[in-house]
Design an enzyme around this catalytic site. Structure first.
Site, PDB file in Angstrom:
ATOM      1  N   ARG A 197     -85.457  32.076 -29.088  1.00  0.00           N
ATOM      2  CA  ARG A 197     -86.513  31.834 -28.099  1.00  0.00           C
ATOM      3  C   ARG A 197     -87.598  32.907 -28.058  1.00  0.00           C
ATOM      4  NH1 ARG A 197     -85.412  28.021 -24.184  1.00  0.00           N
ATOM      5  NH2 ARG A 197     -86.794  29.042 -22.692  1.00  0.00           N
ATOM      6  N   TYR A 198     -87.279  34.145 -28.314  1.00  0.00           N
ATOM      7  CA  TYR A 198     -88.204  35.214 -27.938  1.00  0.00           C
ATOM      8  C   TYR A 198     -88.809  36.000 -29.103  1.00  0.00           C
ATOM      9  CZ  TYR A 198     -85.798  34.113 -23.592  1.00  0.00           C
ATOM     10  OH  TYR A 198     -85.254  33.454 -22.525  1.00  0.00           O
ATOM     11  N   ARG A 240     -61.786  44.949 -45.731  1.00  0.00           N
ATOM     12  CA  ARG A 240     -62.067  45.427 -44.360  1.00  0.00           C
ATOM     13  C   ARG A 240     -63.046  46.600 -44.346  1.00  0.00           C
ATOM     14  NH1 ARG A 240     -60.917  41.370 -41.598  1.00  0.00           N
ATOM     15  NH2 ARG A 240     -60.885  42.678 -39.735  1.00  0.00           N
ATOM     16  N   THR A 290     -71.316  58.848 -49.527  1.00  0.00           N
ATOM     17  CA  THR A 290     -70.431  58.258 -48.528  1.00  0.00           C
ATOM     18  C   THR A 290     -71.158  57.068 -47.903  1.00  0.00           C
ATOM     19  OG1 THR A 290     -69.005  58.750 -46.620  1.00  0.00           O
ATOM     20  CG2 THR A 290     -71.233  59.665 -46.588  1.00  0.00           C
ATOM     21  N   SER A 291     -70.417  56.266 -47.150  1.00  0.00           N
ATOM     22  CA  SER A 291     -70.992  55.028 -46.613  1.00  0.00           C
ATOM     23  C   SER A 291     -72.277  55.263 -45.831  1.00  0.00           C
ATOM     24  CB  SER A 291     -69.974  54.320 -45.720  1.00  0.00           C
ATOM     25  OG  SER A 291     -68.847  53.921 -46.458  1.00  0.00           O
ATOM     26  N   HIS A 341     -98.100  50.521  -0.691  1.00  0.00           N
ATOM     27  CA  HIS A 341     -96.925  50.028   0.040  1.00  0.00           C
ATOM     28  C   HIS A 341     -96.947  48.504   0.150  1.00  0.00           C
ATOM     29  CE1 HIS A 341     -96.627  54.258   1.200  1.00  0.00           C
ATOM     30  NE2 HIS A 341     -97.891  54.159   1.592  1.00  0.00           N
ATOM     31  N   GLN A 366     -71.339  63.566 -40.905  1.00  0.00           N
ATOM     32  CA  GLN A 366     -71.362  62.436 -41.833  1.00  0.00           C
ATOM     33  C   GLN A 366     -72.570  61.551 -41.598  1.00  0.00           C
ATOM     34  OE1 GLN A 366     -68.567  58.745 -41.966  1.00  0.00           O
ATOM     35  NE2 GLN A 366     -67.555  60.341 -43.186  1.00  0.00           N
ATOM     36  N   SER A 404     -91.702  23.280 -11.998  1.00  0.00           N
ATOM     37  CA  SER A 404     -90.425  23.146 -11.300  1.00  0.00           C
ATOM     38  C   SER A 404     -89.905  21.730 -11.486  1.00  0.00           C
ATOM     39  CB  SER A 404     -90.601  23.442  -9.801  1.00  0.00           C
ATOM     40  OG  SER A 404     -89.468  23.045  -9.058  1.00  0.00           O
ATOM     41  N   ARG A 430     -74.904  48.260 -34.134  1.00  0.00           N
ATOM     42  CA  ARG A 430     -75.232  46.987 -34.780  1.00  0.00           C
ATOM     43  C   ARG A 430     -75.795  45.987 -33.777  1.00  0.00           C
ATOM     44  NH1 ARG A 430     -72.117  45.370 -39.847  1.00  0.00           N
ATOM     45  NH2 ARG A 430     -71.072  47.270 -40.550  1.00  0.00           N
TER      46      ARG A 430
END
Length: 476
Positions: A14-15, A79, A105-106, A153, A235, A283, A332
């Site tokens: 939608r956005y 995994r 490394t990852s 105000h 890391q 509405s 993520r």
């Protein structure tokens, strides 16, 4: 299972624009991983490792050859998403397979890919923010002299102008733009630091040659389009950076909320309103309604972005020693969400500004209904010049104003000026009183401030070439 039965985030459906969705898509993430592996192989070859041009060419040839289903299948087995990506890339590049991710490394691909996505997302946000500020500036300059009630105000106060009021909204977004530019200029990637940030694996690869290890980071920075990398790290790059990177996005959300909330209130007064599409329904129960639906949507999205943004502070505080993995899942979710949310907000704001309706007759009527009260001090001073007693006249105006205010609250005409004219102690004629009631007498430098701010500060900073139209499609 039928795809249509699965949940799809409204941020996507939608956005947010397709451009922003693409930046944070899984396919683009994989493409960035592969690009970073190409950069690493090129840099390592340049510094003398046994990597052939044939291997690099093979890696380059398959950067865009992405099979997400195959990657997902491998991840179910091992995994580990980065290892799944290395495996899938290696199947496509048998000659280069053995040198993919060499020494890294990852987080070499995870964190640097995040920084590249953030930079790209920032640039798209910047384009849209500049567009919105430009449109708001044109609107403000067009209405710089339109006198209206000021509100403090949420009560009627000294008059201002529509243009000056909108310059306040512009100022907040302009500060957000400058903050965004600062964060962009400060952005640096992680580089290639190894498992705990010590670069030990690369020191081993280059047989103890420290200078080559240090040069590797510099070469990678240049390939990624930066002048340097983060000087020290665990890391990951410090998650403190995320708290800074989200700062201008939080600012845009806050500024947009303020503008949209004010517009909702102004709409209830019928002073300034969202323009409605011909067949737009306000509405399901009340056909006459002209609800400020887009402004309400901005407030809803802004509130969501502000809430999600707090995640980055907690994540930064919660990282133990050289790293923990409890940052992965929430980043993520949170990083794309704040970018898609702000993208949606700016899309909607652009549409709102295009359709703004200024009801000048209503603005003038509301101003003139309240102006007798606002002009009471000017009337008092004029009456004193005619020989009146300041304290006595002040009390009379106070009593008359209270009585008239009660009548106005019941929908009756404001009779304050008539009552003052009828009271001989004021010694003022109707013409003399009316001469004190020009709205421009009460707006001070509002129009000048608006014009000077926009033409001398905002518009020169934006630059004409940058106020280009970008995709801001809105699902109304």
């Amino acid at each position: 299972m039928n795809e249509e039965s699965l949940f799809v985030s409204p941020l996507s459906s939608r956005y947010a624009s397709k451009e922003m969705q693409k930046i944070f898509s899984e396919k683009e993430r994989v493409r960035r991983f592969r690009t970073l592996w190409v950069y690493l192989a090129e840099a390592e070859k340049e510094l003398g490792l046994d990597i052939s041009q044939t291997q690099i060419d093979e890696l380059k040839a398959h950067v865009e050859d992405i099979d997400l289903a195959a990657i997902h299948q491998r991840e179910k087995e091992v995994r580990h998403d980065v290892m799944a990506n290395i495996y899938a890339y290696g199947l496509l590049c048998p000659t280069a397979k053995k040198i993919i991710h060499l020494g890294a490394t990852s987080c070499y691909v995870d964190d640097n890919a995040d920084i590249l996505a953030l930079r790209e997302g920032y640039h798209l946000i910047r384009k849209k923010l500049v567009l919105v500020i430009g449109k708001l500036s044109a609107f403000a300059l067009e209405n710089k002299d339109v006198s209206c009630l000021g509100y403090t105000h949420l009560q009627p106060a000294q008059p201002t102008t529509i243009g000056k009021r909108f310059s306040l909204y512009i100022q907040e977004l302009f500060l957000d733009l400058k903050n965004l530019d600062y964060q962009l200029s400060s952005l640096v990637p992680l580089g290639c630091k190894g498992a705990t940030g010590t670069q030990a694996s690369f020191l081993d690869l280059f047989q103890g040659d420290e200078e080559k290890v240090l040069k590797l980071d510099g070469i990678l920075a240049e390939k990624m389009g930066f002048s340097s990398t983060l000087p020290v790290s665990g890391q990951t790059y410090t998650r403190k950076i995320d708290t800074y990177l989200v700062s201008p996005l939080k600012g845009i959300a806050s500024s947009s909320y303020k503008f949209a909330l004010d517009l909702r209130i102004a709409s209830s007064f019928m002073e300034v309103q969202e323009g409605l599409l011909k067949n737009q329904v306000g509405s399901s129960a009340m056909p006459y309604k002209k609800n400020p639906m887009l402004s309400e949507r901005v407030c809803a999205l802004a509130r969501y972005v502000l809430t999600v943004s707090s995640n980055f502070d907690f994540t930064s505080a919660d990282q133990c020693f050289e790293r923990t993995l409890d940052d992965s899942a929430n980043r993520r979710l949170a990083i794309p969400d704040v970018f898609l949310g702000i993208d949606g907000i700016l899309n909607i704001l652009s549409t709102i500004v295009d359709r703004l309706v200024v009801n000048r007759e209503i603005i003038e009527r509301r101003l003139m209904d309240n102006l007798p009260f606002l002009a009471s001090e000017n009337i008092l001073m004029e009456a004193v010049k005619k020989g009146g007693d300041r304290q006595e006249l002040h009390e009379k105006i106070r009593v008359l104003s209270r009585a008239c205010s009660s009548e106005v609250a019941l929908g009756k005409k404001n009779r304050l000026l008539d009552l003052i004219e009828e009271d001989p102690s004021f010694r003022l004629t109707k013409k003399e009183i009316e001469s004190l009631l020009s709205p421009k007498k009460f707006t001070g430098l509002a129009a000048r401030q608006c014009e000077d701010f926009l033409e001398n500060i905002v518009l020169p900073y934006l630059g004409k070439e940058e106020r280009e139209e970008v995709a801001t499609e809105v699902n109304v």
